[in-house]
Motif scaffolding. Structure first.
Motif, PDB file in Angstrom:
ATOM      1  N   GLN A 205       0.820  -1.229   0.000  1.00  0.00           N
ATOM      2  CA  GLN A 205       0.000   0.000   0.000  1.00  0.00           C
ATOM      3  C   GLN A 205       0.852   1.276   0.000  1.00  0.00           C
ATOM      4  O   GLN A 205       0.348   2.365   0.270  1.00  0.00           O
ATOM      5  N   ASP A 298     -10.290  -0.829   4.050  1.00  0.00           N
ATOM      6  CA  ASP A 298      -9.380  -1.861   3.541  1.00  0.00           C
ATOM      7  C   ASP A 298      -9.518  -3.123   4.391  1.00  0.00           C
ATOM      8  O   ASP A 298      -8.622  -3.475   5.160  1.00  0.00           O
ATOM      9  N   SER A 336     -10.614  -0.282  -0.846  1.00  0.00           N
ATOM     10  CA  SER A 336      -9.466  -1.132  -1.148  1.00  0.00           C
ATOM     11  C   SER A 336      -9.789  -2.589  -0.840  1.00  0.00           C
ATOM     12  O   SER A 336     -10.514  -2.885   0.111  1.00  0.00           O
ATOM     13  N   VAL A 388      -7.471  -0.610  -5.524  1.00  0.00           N
ATOM     14  CA  VAL A 388      -7.778   0.544  -4.669  1.00  0.00           C
ATOM     15  C   VAL A 388      -8.405   1.636  -5.534  1.00  0.00           C
ATOM     16  O   VAL A 388      -7.863   1.995  -6.579  1.00  0.00           O
TER      17      VAL A 388
END
Length: 396
Positions: A205, A298, A336, A388
């Motif tokens: 990330q 996420d 995400s 994402v």
């Protein structure tokens, strides 16, 4: 070398470079194939397809390593693959602002079932089957030739359930004093290579955290869900966020998040860190009429708590609907997922459906997939798992 005969329908895929050997692709195999066996793959007519190794993991039963009949799978093979991978990361090795990244990404770099990450002089090898673990000596010897490292650590991820195997993770070198502090685009992270399955930061990330810090955080109220050690929160705080709220169900997330704020010289008391089930937090936020300018969503691709099971493939849309409800008008959601069960097109379908069902609309601002050090091959789309999407939400 043992022989594996591949069904014709699957043989065509392997010829085009598909590296994973699926259980259902095998027509017949030698009886005495064991974990780590070198295997020659042929089609139904005996035509050569490639060479690889046998190693059972949750994705398949082995990996193709070369389609060159004359290339031996030996020490030189491992050294050549690792050398190429290291050369391709030269720029990152030379970047003083980023001292943690992936140096070898499995099939993307030519050896499926194995990843190697670099943490400021320390290497972390992750083995995804007993089959690839059989080649540990070859991999470690290649690292010896390529780098003056401080130490090598490892994670074995090949229990019957595909989970981390508890063990002493130290391989060789000088044992580290943990946490070690690494940098990523100038952000500091405290990292543990000797404490369970995860290290404290997800390196894939990197570009997303940079975007949040540089372009989205200033003056904003930020909610970081499934926050783990608060890496996104730290990025937002460094980017000038008015306040961040980090929510994760794991008890250890509190101390680890405080630590990540502290190593960046940030006052954690100016931010909220909540240890609670994210799903419950959404209800709590609605009840308290809380809303945020920026929400990071996420979740793990699969999670189980006492009360519920979450699967990204089935449940992401509904989770996004709950997120939209607590995002301010013209606010941004960083949606995400690391699920390899679906691609970007299907993921955007979840996003569209969530907006439609909540009576909102959204504008896609940016999209991200894996950073360049997480190398993938076009023939194996499942390897390019990260999706994402930065969304601006318009409440009607």
């Amino acid at each position: 070398m043992k022989t594996l005969k591949i069904k014709q329908a699957h043989a065509a895929k392997i010829k085009k470079g598909y590296p994973l050997i699926l259980k259902e692709a095998v027509l017949s195999k030698d009886d005495d194939i064991t974990e780590g066996s070198l295997i020659g793959l042929t089609d139904e007519k005996g035509g050569f397809l490639g060479k690889g190794y046998y190693g059972v993991q949750n994705k398949g039963i082995g990996w193709v390593l070369t389609q060159n009949r004359d290339e031996p799978i030996d020490q030189r093979f491992f050294l050549s693959r690792l050398t190429k991978a290291f050369q391709e990361r030269n720029e990152l090795f030379g970047d003083s602002d980023t001292t943690a990244f992936r140096v070898f990404n499995g099939e993307g770099d030519g050896i499926g079932g194995l990843t190697i990450d670099y943490y400021d002089g320390y290497f972390l090898i992750q083995w995804y089957s007993k089959g690839i673990y059989a080649y540990k000596e070859s991999v470690v010897t290649a690292l010896d030739e390529l780098s003056d490292y401080k130490a090598i650590y490892e994670k074995k991820r090949f229990s019957s359930a595909g989970q981390y195997v508890e063990d002493d993770d130290f391989v060789k070198g000088t044992r580290g004093e943990f946490p070690i502090i690494v940098k990523e685009n100038g952000i500091h992270f405290a990292v543990y290579l000797n404490d369970g399955a995860m290290t404290g930061v997800f390196l894939d990330q990197r570009n997303v955290r940079k975007a949040i810090r540089d372009r989205y955080a200033e003056g904003k109220t930020v909610l970081n869900t499934f926050s783990y050690t608060g890496a996104f929160s730290v990025a937002a705080a460094l980017g000038g966020a008015a306040k961040t709220t980090s929510v994760d169900v794991a008890n250890r997330s509190l101390n680890r998040t405080i630590e990540q704020f502290s190593v960046n010289g940030l006052d954690h008391e100016a931010h909220d860190i909540k240890v609670m089930d994210v799903f419950n937090y959404f209800s709590y936020a609605v009840k308290k009429q809380l809303s945020y300018d920026l929400v990071i969503l996420d979740p793990p691709s699969f999670a189980r708590t006492k009360k519920r099971t979450f699967s990204a493939a089935k449940d992401y849309k509904n989770l996004l609907k709950e997120t939209i409800a607590i995002t301010k008008n013209e606010g941004v959601i960083v949606a995400s997922t690391n699920s390899s069960a679906f691609g970007m097109k299907k993921f955007k379908g979840f996003i569209d459906a969530a907006c439609k069902e909540t009576g909102t609309s959204c504008t896609v601002l940016e999209e991200y997939s894996l950073p360049e050090d997480f190398k993938t091959v076009k023939s194996y789309q499942e390897g390019n798992y990260l999706k994402v999407v930065f969304l601006r939400i318009h409440h009607r």
